[in-house]
Design an enzyme around this catalytic site. Sequence first.
Site: not given
Ligand code: PA5
Length: 407
Positions: A287, A308, A397
């Site tokens: 990310e 394996h 999202k």
């Molecule tokens: O690192 C990030 O920003 C994302 O992976 C969020 O943690 C994930 O989408 C969950 O979002 P939220 O905490 O708003 O539910």
Amino acid sequence: MIELNFSPKVDEAKLKEILGEIKSDEMAGWVELPFKPKLDEIVKIKEAAEKINKESEIVVCIGIGGSYLGHRAIIEALRPIGGPEFVYAGNSLSKRELDYALKKVGDGDFSVIVISKSGTTLEPAKAFEAFKKKLADRYGVVGAIKRIYAITDAHKGALYDEAKRDNYTRFVIPDNVGGRYSVLSPVGLLPMAVAGVDIDSLLMGAETVAKEFEDKEDEEKKESEEKKEDELGDTKKPAETKPVPAAAKYAFMRQLLYSKGFDTEVFASFEPATMYFNEWLKQLFGESEGKNKQGIFPASVIYSTDLHSMGQFMQDGRRNLYETIIDYPTDDLNAKVVEAVRIAHTAGRIPVLNIKVPTYDAKGFGELIYFFEMACAISAKIAGVNPFDQPGVEEYKNELHKLMEKK
Ligand code: PA5
């Protein structure tokens, strides 16, 4: 201290510039988390953990991505004995998984920790709805409220509004800490404390690595004070130059390999219990760096199990990957496997980076967490991308919300 088997040339001027940029970023709250854990917050976390422990055979932990992977990684790796059983929910939209989680809780006494910074992510929202109903059926509306612990934004979002309205026990995800950098905030600390992880040692481990990146300004102040003392005492100490931190070396090494065409990083661990730590790593790097149609693709394996299945490809497949061994202290036989893999894969022309972890405990994992967070931020900066946003995740999202609204 974390040790490496490599030492690339580090452009120290560039590193200084990058560290300045990271620390002044509006999302740099994670940098300071190990230094100043707020005492009242730690006390509140420990009190809540004790209450949850007393009242629950099972803890349902709801969250996804950065609101889930970090604490699961540490809880599974350390397998503390004695705490309640953990059931994870809200990390997919599969009805089958949700029904299974509800069934697993069954008739046991349970509490719910729900974590979402935005408070609008659909996966945790759906799971929370289902478990709230189960809580209310079992304990009544008032009883249910006493068993809900919400970790969310300080000021906004659907979860924040609900938690405030219904008076859930609330913990805050600081504005300037993003999901995947939040494991040392209540997001990670509350579930870990419930599970029996020594969170003080974890934070201490993180602080050890964080100190390697302490501000130049602080150091300069310290140095000038020392100089004044020296002048008064007429003793002269040579100015100490700080070594380049291991996390920075690793970041420069990653980008050096990437520039030479190694575009896939395989995190390899020889301890099956660390599978979720690998998952956390994949999110952190994926990310943070996968942007502008570039980035190192993060993958992972657990050896010897995956020798394996993936061993053939690792040894002799397409040579676009390098391997990062997270070298945990392990038993003698397993250590031989580590050595054999290092020799075989080096012979197979895979660059093998070794990250030696000092101890397999909360402190050691605290060190690792900060090491990788800082390395990731530096590496993304070298690559010229923003380590702290995730426009691709937001896109998914938004599309999902649009489809749901249509429905
Ligand atoms: O690192 C990030 O920003 C994302 O992976 C969020 O943690 C994930 O989408 C969950 O979002 P939220 O905490 O708003 O539910």
